[in-house]
Design an enzyme around this catalytic site. Sequence first.
Site, PDB file in Angstrom:
ATOM      1  N   LYS A 124      -0.296   4.726   4.675  1.00 23.37           N
ATOM      2  CA  LYS A 124      -1.249   3.803   5.311  1.00 23.37           C
ATOM      3  C   LYS A 124      -0.802   3.496   6.733  1.00 23.37           C
ATOM      4  O   LYS A 124       0.359   3.186   6.975  1.00 23.37           O
ATOM      5  CB  LYS A 124      -1.386   2.511   4.505  1.00 23.37           C
ATOM      6  CG  LYS A 124      -2.461   1.581   5.071  1.00 23.37           C
ATOM      7  CD  LYS A 124      -2.787   0.450   4.114  1.00 23.37           C
ATOM      8  CE  LYS A 124      -3.822  -0.510   4.695  1.00 23.37           C
ATOM      9  NZ  LYS A 124      -5.091   0.166   5.009  1.00 23.37           N
TER      10      LYS A 124
ATOM     11  N   HIS B 267       0.837  -1.192   0.000  1.00 19.91           N
ATOM     12  CA  HIS B 267       0.000   0.000   0.000  1.00 19.91           C
ATOM     13  C   HIS B 267       0.878   1.251   0.000  1.00 19.91           C
ATOM     14  O   HIS B 267       2.106   1.166   0.151  1.00 19.91           O
ATOM     15  CB  HIS B 267      -0.921   0.031   1.223  1.00 19.91           C
ATOM     16  CG  HIS B 267      -2.063  -0.944   1.143  1.00 19.91           C
ATOM     17  ND1 HIS B 267      -1.942  -2.242   1.549  1.00 19.91           N
ATOM     18  CD2 HIS B 267      -3.336  -0.800   0.691  1.00 19.91           C
ATOM     19  CE1 HIS B 267      -3.101  -2.873   1.354  1.00 19.91           C
ATOM     20  NE2 HIS B 267      -3.949  -2.024   0.844  1.00 19.91           N
TER      21      HIS B 267
END
Length: 268
Positions: free
Chosen positions: A155, A151
Amino acid sequence: MMKLGILGASGRMGKAVVANASRLHATVTAAVVSEQSSRYGEPIYPNAAEAGVRFQHAGEIVLHQTDVLIDFSLPQALENNIALAQRLGVPLVVCTTGLSEGQHELLAQAGQSMPVLYAANTSVGITLLRQLVQLTSAALPDTDIEIFEAHHSAKRDGPSGTAVALGESAAAGRGKSLSELSAGVRGDGLRETGSIGFSIMRAADIIGEHTVLFAHAGERIELTHRVSNRQIFAQGAVQAAKWLKDQPAGLYSMADMLQLKTLLKQLI
């Protein structure tokens, strides 16, 4: 069109729903931000001819302003968000990841009196992947399982909520809980045969990539899902909201919305 209320409306996913709502035959009528947000009072469509809907605080939302709430905020806001949905008398789609065991219990309790759908990932593709992972795990009970996820660098949680959900599906395929089989985030030391490990990458602007690897000597299977546009999550969240609006009280999942159990029975 269905009237949507977005919780965490100024975040990445909140903005994606706002940007795509009309294309998905919905209209955003409430855009909730935190008390500390600098976006409070700004129009959600700054380039529109008229100001229209502005970013609000939860306490300012009134009855009949929305048909359903979609929560893309932070875990610490969950209890207040449930209370807001109960005050307004509307269903709640919760898409926040990183929830604690106690917060999952809150969702179950809320589902006794109102429609609630929890989705760590609102992609229809991920929902299907979870079913494939469970089936593969059941068919190959002795393989090592490794879940890779990547990600963007901002995040907060890791492993991602989606990676954990995939781990839960893999464990369910073996008739066990993830806590019984999890090897955690892989590091030093030997792993136990048949365990479920996690590998994490955070870099740049990666939206979301997940691969579940099943491996034993001489052979491996990899099931992969990649997202290149957040519009996919926005589309799934709105689809879930439309479905949930007509459901009785209960705690639901994306698999319930897609009626996957019924489809599997038809195939068998």
